[in-house]
Motif scaffolding. Structure first.
Motif, short mmCIF file in Angstrom:
data_model
loop_
_atom_site.label_atom_id
_atom_site.label_comp_id
_atom_site.label_asym_id
_atom_site.label_seq_id
_atom_site.Cartn_x
_atom_site.Cartn_y
_atom_site.Cartn_z
N GLU A 1 0.84 -1.21 0.00
CA GLU A 1 0.00 0.00 0.00
C GLU A 1 0.87 1.26 0.00
O GLU A 1 0.61 2.21 -0.74
CB GLU A 1 -0.88 0.04 1.25
CG GLU A 1 -2.05 -0.92 1.26
CD GLU A 1 -2.95 -0.70 2.47
OE1 GLU A 1 -4.17 -0.71 2.31
OE2 GLU A 1 -2.44 -0.52 3.59
N SER B 1 -8.48 -2.45 -1.57
CA SER B 1 -7.64 -2.85 -0.44
C SER B 1 -8.47 -3.71 0.52
O SER B 1 -9.59 -4.09 0.19
CB SER B 1 -7.00 -1.65 0.25
OG SER B 1 -5.99 -2.12 1.14
N SER C 1 -4.93 2.81 5.70
CA SER C 1 -4.76 2.55 4.26
C SER C 1 -4.85 3.85 3.47
O SER C 1 -4.09 4.06 2.52
CB SER C 1 -5.81 1.56 3.75
OG SER C 1 -5.63 0.29 4.33
#
Ligand SMILES: NC(=O)c1ccc[n+]([C@@H]2O[C@H](COP(=O)([O-])OP(=O)(O)OC[C@H]3O[C@@H](n4cnc5c(N)ncnc54)[C@H](OP(=O)(O)O)[C@@H]3O)[C@@H](O)[C@H]2O)c1
Length: 262
Positions: A69, A87, A114
């Protein structure tokens, strides 16, 4: 069938092939046939440029994919809006081990983390990264409610689950926007889940379409056979294939385009 396709009823269109990015960020505790080095930034940039040039707009990542990420956040700076990013929540990987946390609090924390790592204000799709207890997670942890609230707040576009069981997949098909499902010539147990997703207009992302690289040497063209299977199923929105190889990526796109001709 067309290259760009609706992701179920989400209103988002995705390319028939997506790029899985485990190999951008993690090379331990994985089950690929060969070990590998993580690509450097230049190599990763080239892979993403080629991905885009081939008409792919879908990237799959997760907190459990090591630095994936965070690396995407740096690499996509400036062109975030060209991509549909998937994600996950629920699996954490550190010091060589996975641990799982599906509580609403952790779900909110994980999505906000994230967003920070990906350096964006919105993630298109967030999936629960199941540990195998699909039904338990769906019914008792409040994870889906937390994701619904994050969707309501506009932090995520849609949500669902990367499922591991048949019963969990059938249940999730009814209450999720998108599922990620294993489907390849030697693992077709989730076929009824694909049918249920089709019925409920739930988006389907195929994982492990190439058996995580353990392709059958007895099959003359195993990549084509896998693409024909996945993309021949009306439920499939996209096949998420993990690769670091530009030539493999090109072959996968060619095989997918050929599969869509029929
Ligand atoms: N949510 C979950 O629980 C979960 C679990 C697994 C995977 N996923 C997602 O799904 C993606 C795909 O799954 P996966 O990576 O396990 O399996 P996969 O896509 O079936 O296979 C990837 C492996 O196949 C090799 N490969 C790719 N194209 C090839 C070709 N044309 N010919 C020969 N070998 C080829 C790759 O190596 P090279 O690098 O050498 O091409 C890589 O080792 C992951 O990246 C991840 O985003 C999600």
């Amino acid at each position: 069938m067309s290259w760009m396709r609706p992701l179920g009823g989400t209103g988002t269109d995705v390319s028939a092939i997506g790029l899985g990015t485990v190999k951008l960020g993690r090379n331990s505790g994985v089950k690929y046939p060969q070990g590998f080095e993580l690509p450097n930034d230049h190599q990763a940039r080239q892979l993403l440029d080629q991905t885009k040039d081939l008409g792919i707009n879908l990237l799959d990542t997760a907190p459990a994919y090591g630095s994936s990420e965070e690396r995407l956040g740096g690499l996509l700076r400036g062109d975030r809006n060209d991509w549909v990013i998937v994600s996950k929540v629920g699996e954490e990987f550190s010091e060589g081990r996975s641990r799982y946390e599906f509580s609403p609090e952790h779900t909110r924390f994980s999505v906000e983390r994230s967003l920070g790592r990906l350096r964006c204000e919105h993630i298109d799709v967030v999936l629960i990264h199941s540990n195998g207890d699909d039904m338990e997670i769906l019914q008792h942890y409040g994870t889906l409610d937390a994701l619904a609230e994050l969707k309501q707040r506009g932090l995520i576009g849609s949500y669902g689950m990367s499922v591991k069981t048949l019963s969990g997949g059938l249940e999730a098909a009814k209450c999720c926007d998108v599922l990620m499902v294993t489907y390849n010539p030697t693992q077709q147990e989730q076929e009824p889940v694909l049918q249920a997703c089709h019925k409920h207009t739930t988006g389907v992302l195929i994982k492990k379409a190439l058996s995580s690289g353990h392709l059958n040497p007895a099959v003359p063209d195993p990549v084509q056979a896998s693409m024909n299977l996945s993309l021949g199923n009306d439920a499939t929105s996209a096949v998420v294939v993990g690769t670091l190889s530009e030539s493999h990526l090109r072959s996968n796109v060619a095989a997918a385009r050929k599969a869509l001709e029929y």
